[in-house]
Design a protein around this motif. Structure first.
Motif, PDB file in Angstrom:
ATOM      1  N   PHE A   1       0.638  -1.226  -0.155  1.00  0.00           N
ATOM      2  CA  PHE A   1      -0.019   0.022  -0.280  1.00  0.00           C
ATOM      3  C   PHE A   1       0.890   1.309  -0.136  1.00  0.00           C
ATOM      4  O   PHE A   1       1.777   1.366   0.492  1.00  0.00           O
ATOM      5  CB  PHE A   1      -0.848  -0.055   1.205  1.00  0.00           C
ATOM      6  N   GLU A   2       0.372   2.272  -0.720  1.00  0.00           N
ATOM      7  CA  GLU A   2       1.147   3.486  -0.975  1.00  0.00           C
ATOM      8  C   GLU A   2       0.102   4.649   0.047  1.00  0.00           C
ATOM      9  O   GLU A   2      -1.050   4.589  -0.485  1.00  0.00           O
ATOM     10  CB  GLU A   2       1.177   3.816  -2.199  1.00  0.00           C
ATOM     11  N   ARG A   3       0.815   5.410   0.944  1.00  0.00           N
ATOM     12  CA  ARG A   3      -0.171   6.224   1.402  1.00  0.00           C
ATOM     13  C   ARG A   3      -0.111   7.562   0.830  1.00  0.00           C
ATOM     14  O   ARG A   3       1.005   8.204   0.504  1.00  0.00           O
ATOM     15  CB  ARG A   3       0.460   6.584   2.913  1.00  0.00           C
ATOM     16  N   VAL A   4      -1.163   8.336   0.775  1.00  0.00           N
ATOM     17  CA  VAL A   4      -1.262   9.573  -0.133  1.00  0.00           C
ATOM     18  C   VAL A   4      -1.707  10.559   1.127  1.00  0.00           C
ATOM     19  O   VAL A   4      -2.937  10.291   1.465  1.00  0.00           O
ATOM     20  CB  VAL A   4      -2.210   9.470  -1.185  1.00  0.00           C
ATOM     21  N   ASP A   5      -1.104  11.550   1.353  1.00  0.00           N
ATOM     22  CA  ASP A   5      -1.509  12.317   2.534  1.00  0.00           C
ATOM     23  C   ASP A   5      -2.169  13.485   1.934  1.00  0.00           C
ATOM     24  O   ASP A   5      -2.231  13.693   0.630  1.00  0.00           O
ATOM     25  CB  ASP A   5      -0.098  12.752   3.283  1.00  0.00           C
ATOM     26  N   GLU A   6      -2.985  14.157   2.551  1.00  0.00           N
ATOM     27  CA  GLU A   6      -3.739  15.380   2.431  1.00  0.00           C
ATOM     28  C   GLU A   6      -2.587  16.492   2.291  1.00  0.00           C
ATOM     29  O   GLU A   6      -1.748  16.665   3.089  1.00  0.00           O
ATOM     30  CB  GLU A   6      -4.885  15.621   3.220  1.00  0.00           C
ATOM     31  N   PRO A   7      -2.994  17.463   1.408  1.00  0.00           N
ATOM     32  CA  PRO A   7      -2.200  18.687   1.247  1.00  0.00           C
ATOM     33  C   PRO A   7      -2.121  19.401   2.597  1.00  0.00           C
ATOM     34  O   PRO A   7      -3.070  19.468   3.210  1.00  0.00           O
ATOM     35  CB  PRO A   7      -3.093  19.649   0.335  1.00  0.00           C
ATOM     36  N   SER A   8      -0.971  19.850   2.927  1.00  0.00           N
ATOM     37  CA  SER A   8      -0.729  20.120   4.227  1.00  0.00           C
ATOM     38  C   SER A   8      -1.015  21.787   4.385  1.00  0.00           C
ATOM     39  O   SER A   8      -0.930  22.112   5.407  1.00  0.00           O
ATOM     40  CB  SER A   8       0.845  19.762   4.660  1.00  0.00           C
ATOM     41  N   ALA A   9      -1.027  22.493   3.312  1.00  0.00           N
ATOM     42  CA  ALA A   9      -1.234  23.920   3.383  1.00  0.00           C
ATOM     43  C   ALA A   9      -2.477  24.209   3.942  1.00  0.00           C
ATOM     44  O   ALA A   9      -3.691  23.761   3.567  1.00  0.00           O
ATOM     45  CB  ALA A   9      -1.017  24.663   1.874  1.00  0.00           C
ATOM     46  N   PRO A  10      -2.648  24.949   5.113  1.00  0.00           N
ATOM     47  CA  PRO A  10      -3.880  25.481   5.801  1.00  0.00           C
ATOM     48  C   PRO A  10      -4.586  26.410   5.071  1.00  0.00           C
ATOM     49  O   PRO A  10      -4.201  27.253   4.488  1.00  0.00           O
ATOM     50  CB  PRO A  10      -3.326  25.738   7.032  1.00  0.00           C
ATOM     51  N   PRO A  11      -5.975  26.369   5.016  1.00  0.00           N
ATOM     52  CA  PRO A  11      -6.643  27.312   4.628  1.00  0.00           C
ATOM     53  C   PRO A  11      -6.345  28.665   5.260  1.00  0.00           C
ATOM     54  O   PRO A  11      -5.712  28.835   6.407  1.00  0.00           O
ATOM     55  CB  PRO A  11      -8.206  27.108   4.714  1.00  0.00           C
ATOM     56  N   ARG A  12      -6.560  29.950   4.654  1.00  0.00           N
ATOM     57  CA  ARG A  12      -6.260  31.111   5.342  1.00  0.00           C
ATOM     58  C   ARG A  12      -7.197  31.930   5.370  1.00  0.00           C
ATOM     59  O   ARG A  12      -7.671  32.585   4.786  1.00  0.00           O
ATOM     60  CB  ARG A  12      -5.164  31.719   4.187  1.00  0.00           C
ATOM     61  N   TYR A  13      -7.956  31.769   6.621  1.00  0.00           N
ATOM     62  CA  TYR A  13      -9.274  32.469   6.856  1.00  0.00           C
ATOM     63  C   TYR A  13      -8.854  33.929   7.512  1.00  0.00           C
ATOM     64  O   TYR A  13      -8.170  33.849   8.424  1.00  0.00           O
ATOM     65  CB  TYR A  13      -9.893  31.442   7.912  1.00  0.00           C
ATOM     66  N   ALA A  14      -9.912  34.769   7.210  1.00  0.00           N
ATOM     67  CA  ALA A  14      -9.877  35.878   8.110  1.00  0.00           C
ATOM     68  C   ALA A  14     -11.306  35.662   8.753  1.00  0.00           C
ATOM     69  O   ALA A  14     -12.424  35.754   7.998  1.00  0.00           O
ATOM     70  CB  ALA A  14      -9.763  36.990   7.499  1.00  0.00           C
ATOM     71  N   PHE A  15     -11.539  35.446  10.161  1.00  0.00           N
ATOM     72  CA  PHE A  15     -12.823  35.264  10.755  1.00  0.00           C
ATOM     73  C   PHE A  15     -13.245  36.550  11.277  1.00  0.00           C
ATOM     74  O   PHE A  15     -12.635  37.346  12.041  1.00  0.00           O
ATOM     75  CB  PHE A  15     -12.433  34.473  12.104  1.00  0.00           C
ATOM     76  N   LEU A  16     -14.477  37.243  10.531  1.00  0.00           N
ATOM     77  CA  LEU A  16     -15.011  38.559  10.802  1.00  0.00           C
ATOM     78  C   LEU A  16     -16.146  38.303  11.610  1.00  0.00           C
ATOM     79  O   LEU A  16     -16.973  37.647  11.352  1.00  0.00           O
ATOM     80  CB  LEU A  16     -15.411  39.022   9.477  1.00  0.00           C
ATOM     81  N   GLY A  17     -16.207  38.983  12.918  1.00  0.00           N
ATOM     82  CA  GLY A  17     -17.256  38.879  13.810  1.00  0.00           C
ATOM     83  C   GLY A  17     -17.455  37.980  14.980  1.00  0.00           C
ATOM     84  O   GLY A  17     -18.207  37.443  14.999  1.00  0.00           O
ATOM     85  N   VAL A  18     -16.047  37.707  15.385  1.00  0.00           N
ATOM     86  CA  VAL A  18     -15.849  36.510  16.190  1.00  0.00           C
ATOM     87  C   VAL A  18     -16.580  37.352  17.693  1.00  0.00           C
ATOM     88  O   VAL A  18     -15.966  38.424  18.073  1.00  0.00           O
ATOM     89  CB  VAL A  18     -14.566  36.096  16.599  1.00  0.00           C
TER      90      VAL A  18
END
Lengths: 403, 261
Positions: A135-152
């Motif tokens: 089996f060959e393991r395929v990892d998920e992309p590691s770059a995180p989304p870049r959110y601006a949370f407005l209204g926390v």
């Protein structure tokens, strides 16, 4: 570029809520470089704010009206904000109403919380493909989304702080959470009104904010529609510097402070967080749990609406050919069948034992485990329980039964 | 190679055929299914029928006639793994509404020559008659779940078919609760997941197609409908008296004064 952002870790609150509300407008700075000013941003400058966020590569997410509620979703422009809307909340009840003003943040928290962005409801962890060498393991992309949370909101800052401790606080950090959270820009908005289900004041988590944000805004609807603004980090200060601002007047600061105090004063639901761990421990054999179970649907809504509940299930799936397998993580709940399944059966078979597990953990044993209560007083579990089970009322009943 | 594929049979009892059509509905995955499994007996799809025994049987429909009550034992005898598909096979289906009434009265009213009708007084699920290895819920079943059950069978693993409420699916999708935000009489909190919260996501209360959850507290839900949402009594009965009407606790929850004859 920005320096590597740190995850904000609010300290477990110690001060009474009203002190917090007042102190929230004293400038508390976490680092020396941040200009010690409170300024005013005009309502009309929100376009500039959105442009500043877009320029930095942020995907702006925040409150917007959808399906009869204010949810958190992608915001393309200030027009997507719930301008002129407010929410009416009660146990098992939520309705939107039109306001008679143009407030952008004239409501409190809705069915969603920010955890859906930092701890997604469903996430593929990795895949396996059968190859020549096994089996060959395929990892998920590691770059995180870049959110601006407005209204926390203040309670939500506290919730993010709790999840920081759960997911990223120890030796073994959850990498997707840690990276998404570190990349996220947090624009807090102080509450100037409360819903009937709010109890942040007595939980010492709001309605004012004093740490854990990059920018904090307080909406003032006077002759001019403005926002009193403070930076809480270098990132926030940079963005604030790009907006047209002017010094806040004493009247505007007073109005902002009065708004936050008004939100605290409106709250009828109260709870004593200091006494809860002891009460929960002493209530273990209370007959009240069986009474709650007569009403509780064990449907899991309270836990999934809760901004701090963090339970998940990890499932492996394979396709028809057996050549491809995936591992998924999904939101789970201590109310779900199978959640406590060990060899031979479920540890908590009954609804009474499940509700007891949830409440005693949330309000009691969470303190020993993570250093604070698991409850931030947002009231979501009360509003979004389909049969209106009220945590405050249940605590009062447990206390009454004890004394 | 061909002979090593497990043999699949699809059986029909009292039902509308919708669930077995879910297998043909697989479209994109159908070739993969046919590659992994020999579809040996599926009259809806092909008149070429291979004799048993079968490694896996999908059974659709409920038992409503003396003939079917015998036939299901024959199906069981020639099946390795027996999986029931859909609300009829797992709960008795919409036709179990007869269980609350006099079926002879129906046959007299409907048929010109009721003496030719040989039917049972009750519509019952397959598990009332033979041992069932797995019950797949839904009216109709979800084709993704069907593929998952078949994949699990082929790979000798447990099917990943969650038994929690529909509410969990709503919350994971971010669907706003139609009961709390609109006051709709939704069966989601007491209904088994599987549809992906289809109806609430399209702004409609859950119909309960996947039947009750293991610990469905329909008494509490109904009490809230009556007291807080003002749902009229006949509507309470109708909500429960659908595709899973014979599954407890929907059976007793729907049996209100207004629905009794």
């Amino acid at each position: 570029m920005h320096e590597a952002p740190e995850i904000h870790r609010p300290q477990p609150p110690t001060k009474p809520g009203c002190d917090r509300a007042k102190s929230s407008h004293q400038t508390q700075r976490r680092r020396g470089k941040i200009p010690d000013v409170t300024v005013v941003v005009a309502r009309d400058s929100f376009d500039t704010l959105f442009a500043a966020l877009a320029r930095r590569g942020y995907e702006c997410v925040g409150p917007t009206v959808r399906d009869g509620a204010i949810v958190y979703d992608r915001l393309r422009s200030p027009e997507d904000l719930p301008r002129g809307w407010t929410d009416e909340q009660a146990p098992g009840h939520y309705r939107l109403h039109r306001r008679n003003d143009e407030a952008l943040f004239g409501y409190v928290v809705g069915p969603h919380s920010w955890k859906k962005f930092v701890f997604p409801p469903e996430r593929r962890l990795w895949q396996l493909r059968r190859g020549d060498q096994g089996f060959e393991r395929v990892d998920e992309p590691s770059a995180p989304p870049r959110y601006a949370f407005l209204g926390v909101r203040a309670c939500e800052l506290a919730a993010l702080g709790i999840q920081d401790r759960v997911f990223a606080g120890g030796e073994y950090a959850e990498p997707h959470y840690r990276d998404t959270r570190a990349a996220a820009l947090v624009i807090a908005v102080e509450c100037t009104e409360s819903a009937a289900t709010c109890f942040c004041d007595s939980m010492n988590t709001g309605p004012g904010v004093d740490a854990g944000f990059d920018l904090a805004l307080t909406e003032v609807l006077g002759d001019e529609h403005v926002f009193v603004a403070r930076a809480g980090s270098d990132r926030g200060a940079e963005i604030l510097a790009e907006l047209p601002t002017r010094a806040a007047t004493a009247a505007e600061l007073d109005a902002a402070r009065a708004g936050v105090e008004n939100a605290a004063d409106q709250q009828q639901r109260r709870i004593d967080p200091e006494a809860l761990p002891e009460l929960m421990a002493a209530s273990y054999e209370s007959p009240r749990w069986e009474q709650i179970a007569e009403r509780c649907l064990s449907c899991a809504n309270c836990t999934l609406a809760c901004p701090t509940c963090f339970c998940s299930d990890v499932e492996d799936v394979s396709d028809l050919t057996g050549e491809h397998a995936e591992r998924w993580r999904r939101w789970d709940s201590c109310f779900n069948p199978g959640f406590s399944y060990l060899y031979g059966g479920e540890v908590r078979k009954t609804t009474a034992s499940r509700y007891r597990q949830w409440l005693t953990h949330k309000l009691g044993s969470w303190v020993a485990q993570f250093g604070s209560s698991g409850c931030v007083g947002c009231g979501r579990c009360i509003t979004w329980c389909p049969v209106g089970i009220d945590l405050i009322e249940e605590v009062a009943q447990l206390r009454g039964a004890q004394s | 190679m061909k002979n090593t594929r497990p043999k699949l049979a699809v059986w029909k009892f009292a039902s509308c055929d919708g669930c077995q059509l879910s297998l043909l509905d697989c479209e994109d995955e159908l070739l993969a299914v046919a590659g992994a499994i020999e579809i040996a007996m599926f009259p809806e799809a092909s008149s070429a029928m291979v004799e048993g025994p079968y490694d896996v049987s999908l059974v659709e429909g409920s038992i409503t006639t003396p003939h079917d009550a015998e036939r299901i034992h024959e199906v069981r005898a020639q099946s390795g793994t027996l999986i029931t598909i859909g609300a009829c096979a797992t709960a008795g289906g919409i036709q179990a509404l007869r269980n609350f009434a006099d079926v002879e009265e129906f046959t007299r009213a409907v048929y010109a020559s009721p003496e030719y009708i040989d039917t049972l007084g009750q519509s019952t699920p397959i598990a009332d008659h033979v041992q069932v290895d797995f019950e797949l819920r839904g009216c109709p079943i979800d084709k993704g779940q069907l593929l998952e059950v078949l994949s699990a069978f082929l790979n000798r693993r447990k099917p990943r078919i969650p038994s929690h409420s529909v509410c969990v699916e709503c919350k994971r999708r971010g669907t706003v609760c139609v009961m709390v935000a609109q006051g709709s009489a939704c069966l989601g909190p007491v209904t088994h997941a599987g549809c992906g919260a289809l109806c609430p996501t399209y702004d409609r209360a859950c119909f309960g197609c996947f039947g009750p959850t293991e610990r469905a507290n329909s008494a509490s839900l109904t009490e809230w409908w009556r007291r807080e949402l003002g749902v009229p009594e006949p509507d309470v009965g109708r909500a429960y008296h659908t595709f899973n009407t014979w599954a407890e606790p929907f059976r007793s929850a729907g049996d209100t004064k207004d629905t009794q004859r």
